[in-house]
Design a protein around this motif. Sequence first.
Motif, PDB file in Angstrom:
ATOM      1  N   VAL A   1       0.072  -1.580  -4.360  1.00 23.70           N
ATOM      2  CA  VAL A   1       0.391  -0.145  -3.672  1.00 23.70           C
ATOM      3  C   VAL A   1      -1.083   0.545  -4.078  1.00 23.70           C
ATOM      4  CG1 VAL A   1       2.745  -0.004  -3.499  1.00 23.70           C
ATOM      5  CG2 VAL A   1       1.717   0.882  -5.529  1.00 23.70           C
TER       6      VAL A   1
ATOM      7  N   GLU B   1      -1.056  11.347   2.438  1.00 23.30           N
ATOM      8  CA  GLU B   1      -0.208  11.025   1.564  1.00 23.30           C
ATOM      9  C   GLU B   1      -0.094  12.371   0.782  1.00 23.30           C
ATOM     10  OE1 GLU B   1       1.030   7.014  -0.980  1.00 23.30           O
ATOM     11  OE2 GLU B   1      -0.469   8.377  -1.925  1.00 23.30           O
TER      12      GLU B   1
ATOM     13  N   PHE C   1      -2.281   4.732  -4.139  1.00 24.51           N
ATOM     14  CA  PHE C   1      -1.601   6.019  -3.974  1.00 24.51           C
ATOM     15  C   PHE C   1      -2.991   7.129  -3.976  1.00 24.51           C
ATOM     16  CE2 PHE C   1       1.293   4.121  -6.751  1.00 24.51           C
ATOM     17  CZ  PHE C   1       2.681   4.664  -6.086  1.00 24.51           C
TER      18      PHE C   1
ATOM     19  N   VAL D   1       5.583   4.459   3.163  1.00 22.81           N
ATOM     20  CA  VAL D   1       6.066   5.665   3.979  1.00 22.81           C
ATOM     21  C   VAL D   1       5.284   5.213   5.282  1.00 22.81           C
ATOM     22  CG1 VAL D   1       5.609   7.805   4.411  1.00 22.81           C
ATOM     23  CG2 VAL D   1       6.087   7.210   2.110  1.00 22.81           C
TER      24      VAL D   1
ATOM     25  N   GLU E   1       0.769  -1.286   0.259  1.00 20.92           N
ATOM     26  CA  GLU E   1       0.066  -0.167  -0.054  1.00 20.92           C
ATOM     27  C   GLU E   1       0.840   1.493  -0.021  1.00 20.92           C
ATOM     28  OE1 GLU E   1      -2.192  -1.691  -0.729  1.00 20.92           O
ATOM     29  OE2 GLU E   1      -2.656  -3.194   0.653  1.00 20.92           O
ATOM     30  N   SER E   2       1.705   1.454   0.667  1.00 21.99           N
ATOM     31  CA  SER E   2       2.892   2.477   0.757  1.00 21.99           C
ATOM     32  C   SER E   2       4.088   2.096   1.589  1.00 21.99           C
ATOM     33  CB  SER E   2       2.092   3.580   1.642  1.00 21.99           C
ATOM     34  OG  SER E   2       3.133   4.703   1.680  1.00 21.99           O
TER      35      SER E   2
ATOM     36  N   HIS F   1      -0.498  -0.899  -9.579  1.00 20.21           N
ATOM     37  CA  HIS F   1      -0.493   0.563  -9.257  1.00 20.21           C
ATOM     38  C   HIS F   1      -1.801   1.021  -9.041  1.00 20.21           C
ATOM     39  CE1 HIS F   1       1.634   4.324 -10.037  1.00 20.21           C
ATOM     40  NE2 HIS F   1       0.331   4.723 -10.239  1.00 20.21           N
TER      41      HIS F   1
ATOM     42  N   THR G   1       7.309   5.845  -2.364  1.00 24.02           N
ATOM     43  CA  THR G   1       6.718   4.454  -2.713  1.00 24.02           C
ATOM     44  C   THR G   1       7.116   3.954  -3.865  1.00 24.02           C
ATOM     45  OG1 THR G   1       5.012   4.871  -1.066  1.00 24.02           O
ATOM     46  CG2 THR G   1       4.689   3.160  -2.782  1.00 24.02           C
TER      47      THR G   1
ATOM     48  N   VAL H   1       2.047   6.951   6.130  1.00 26.52           N
ATOM     49  CA  VAL H   1       0.847   6.623   5.684  1.00 26.52           C
ATOM     50  C   VAL H   1       0.291   5.355   5.935  1.00 26.52           C
ATOM     51  CG1 VAL H   1       0.009   6.238   3.209  1.00 26.52           C
ATOM     52  CG2 VAL H   1       1.688   7.985   3.619  1.00 26.52           C
TER      53      VAL H   1
ATOM     54  N   ASP I   1       5.606  11.749  -0.720  1.00 28.69           N
ATOM     55  CA  ASP I   1       5.272  10.221  -0.129  1.00 28.69           C
ATOM     56  C   ASP I   1       5.310   9.291  -1.318  1.00 28.69           C
ATOM     57  OD1 ASP I   1       5.411  11.387   2.422  1.00 28.69           O
ATOM     58  OD2 ASP I   1       3.344  11.512   2.678  1.00 28.69           O
ATOM     59  N   ALA I   2       4.336   9.585  -2.266  1.00 27.40           N
ATOM     60  CA  ALA I   2       3.934   8.783  -3.390  1.00 27.40           C
ATOM     61  C   ALA I   2       5.187   8.486  -4.098  1.00 27.40           C
ATOM     62  CB  ALA I   2       2.919   9.293  -4.043  1.00 27.40           C
TER      63      ALA I   2
ATOM     64  N   SER J   1      -3.874   7.874  -0.428  1.00 30.69           N
ATOM     65  CA  SER J   1      -4.464   7.502   0.706  1.00 30.69           C
ATOM     66  C   SER J   1      -4.563   8.606   1.689  1.00 30.69           C
ATOM     67  CB  SER J   1      -3.556   6.321   1.431  1.00 30.69           C
ATOM     68  OG  SER J   1      -3.838   5.312   0.725  1.00 30.69           O
TER      69      SER J   1
END
Length: 826
Positions: free
Chosen positions: A378, A385, A380, A330, A327-328, A407, A393, A333, A389-390, A382
Amino acid sequence: MVPIVFVFPRVLKEVYFEGCDYHLGAGYIRAYLAHHGILSGQYVDNGHLTVQETAAAIVAFQPQIVGFSVYDANYYYMRLLADKIRSLAPDITIVCGGPSATFSAELILGDSKAVDVVVEGYGEEATLDLICWKSGTMELDEISGIVFRHGEELRRQSKIRERQTPSATLTSNASSKERSIENGYVEPKTKLDEYPDPYVTGFIPVSRVSDIGIVTSRGCAFPCTFCNFAAMSGRKVTFQSLEKVMEILEFLDASDEARSGGKLLVTINDDNFTMHGRRFHELLHRMQGRHFERLDFWAEMRVEPLEERSFGLLRAAGFREVNFGLESAVPSVLASIKKVRSGDAFADGYEKERQYIDKIKWAVEGLHKSGIETCVSVIFGSPTETIIDAMETIDFIGSLPLDRYAHNYITVRLGTELAETYSQHGITTSTVPGRPLPLLTHAAYDIHQIPILPHDDSQLPIRGLLLQDAAFLLSGTGNFIGRARRPKDHGRGGAGSESGGERPMIFALWGGALTAPEEVAEWLSHIKPMSAMVWMLQQGCTANTDELEVAFAAAGVATLELQIMTLPSQGHGEVEVGGKLTGGTKGTITIHPRPLGSLKNLVETVSGTSPLQLLIETDEDTKKLSELTTARSIVVSYSYLQRRVTFKDGCRWSHKHCPAASAERVVVKGNEILPCPAGSAVGRVGDSIQKLRDNATQISARERARRGCDGCAARDRCSQCLFTAPFSVETFCEIQRRGQNVGLLVDGLSLATALMDTPDPIPPSNVRLTALTASNVIEVGGTTLCLSDCILLSTETETYNYIASAKHGFVAKLSTTQRQLIEMLN
């Protein structure tokens, strides 16, 4: 007559309607009903019927109940079918179940007056009770876990969390009914064992186990804020006994499908396959001991229970691929979506989240070394975020030895914690006019700034399908292999299918010339097959899509959204493709034009990554066309295939006769119907599809007679195009007479380009297209072919071989031995 018929309108990646299909949940319910002596049916079709025809086919079962499996993506199709079923058979009870029904009961019953009952949660017992109610042995208000109409009000009989199947209690103290095993796992008897398996009982064909899958457990206990499957289970998990799981695998391994050659891929679709580490490892031990030689396995799992020994066990058990939900990359997040835990992650500096990310990396590397393919998903957009951050990832994904990754973009689903909190994070939602589901989710930042990596298996495939349809609308070629589809859609609610099959029709509306949208919408609602896409063509203006979507919703046109194609106002500019949903969340596709005459050859490497459309419109283009097609064999650089090259109006150069008479493409311009963007009118809005075909056939017969096609030397290889502009008929005929292998180039490239988006894509290699000329008749895949109607596609390594006939709508993969035999005959 049957008590109940189940219907699952299948939607691929929230864009393509692909017909009504089998469904795992419905299969379990049918097996459970059969255990109690109750007959049932599952309606299955390919989506090529209209809404009215589909509803009539369902009603023909004469069911007392029609049960729909409902997800956000297919809700609109369910509503259309439910309305038609109600008008055809008012006494049928219409029931909705599934994840979206579980958390949208009031919404569904308020929006669709045709729906009578909504089942919340898993449906075996509730469905059995509903059939008892229909037979008069039970009252409706005695059935738990449902919401139903009572006069003008809605009544709910208990809540979902009060009627879940009992979860297995995992403890080290074995009762007399439990069995201890060496791995330290104690296996309790669970209610899930009481539900017969739908494959073993024959309610789902074994051939579909790769894309529909099996489950060894239900539910997930993790608190992820975006997931409605964990919410549906009440954060509880019910396990099948491992004995029952092994019985199912034994059955699949002994099936005719597994014995027919190659390995049968078994997809394990548990909500959390590794929820209990000891059970997971014990199952791997048993699978290793049994050594299923005819089965391979795919599973999505959490990483926490994995150990060093897990990699070897997974390999020995027969796992081909493992997917992890990252999912991420980071930690903050992950904490915001509660991927790892529900408590305060900030207190320890997101330590557990960091450990989770590190363990994903460790597991991917370990599986890669063990020879098991890996995929990481993952999300993007969220909550909390940022674009920084994205990008972190994406960089993390790029650093892993992955075979593929998914994706994805954040989606708000009712019943989740995110549905209650998304607005606090700058996330917004909207809907298509007249359709309360799905919620179109808009992230707090521009998610399209995040690059999609080449090994994505989520956005790029659906963009490939959109591009195929856009290319077909512009070129008219490629229909002989149908729309290429993914072999499986592991996203919930999806059940992909093998590549090939008949391509659905495409409808295109000239936006600037559309004067009566209500009339067009009413016409489409009666004649459009459910799987047919609808495109809006814009040229020199911006069409009012909102007005047309409102008209579509009012008339009940079976389409999820309008796909928009923006054509250059003049000359040969770029073509842009995208819709509100696909363009808004998946990005816009730009198609670049290039005159054929500007090319040196097709072996050269062509730079760029965007789709490429070749033009044949000038004398220089036709000279190059003749030059390229004098030989029986053409070599094409892999770089052209990567750019999904097509020909504008390519159907006029195909070996297949002009498709105008088959109405594969229907273009609405004002009140007139054209068979292609370059064509002339063959009818008017209000005409049936058959009348349009008859009119085009009559025009074709007159034109063939005028040109003398029957006596022409090129008649067997010429498309006999009805609309030859910008060339005169005389010039077109001259080009066809002198171009011995024009169709080889166009059909061969169309085949090669389409194969790029199938489960068996062309490997990085130049391809050779060979025109077969021998008159021999051979049988391939049960189909009899004349070689002179076929094209052979092979790579430089000669290990990738396909034979195809545009004229007969056929394509098949060949073994090296078959290819050598064909070349010897040729």
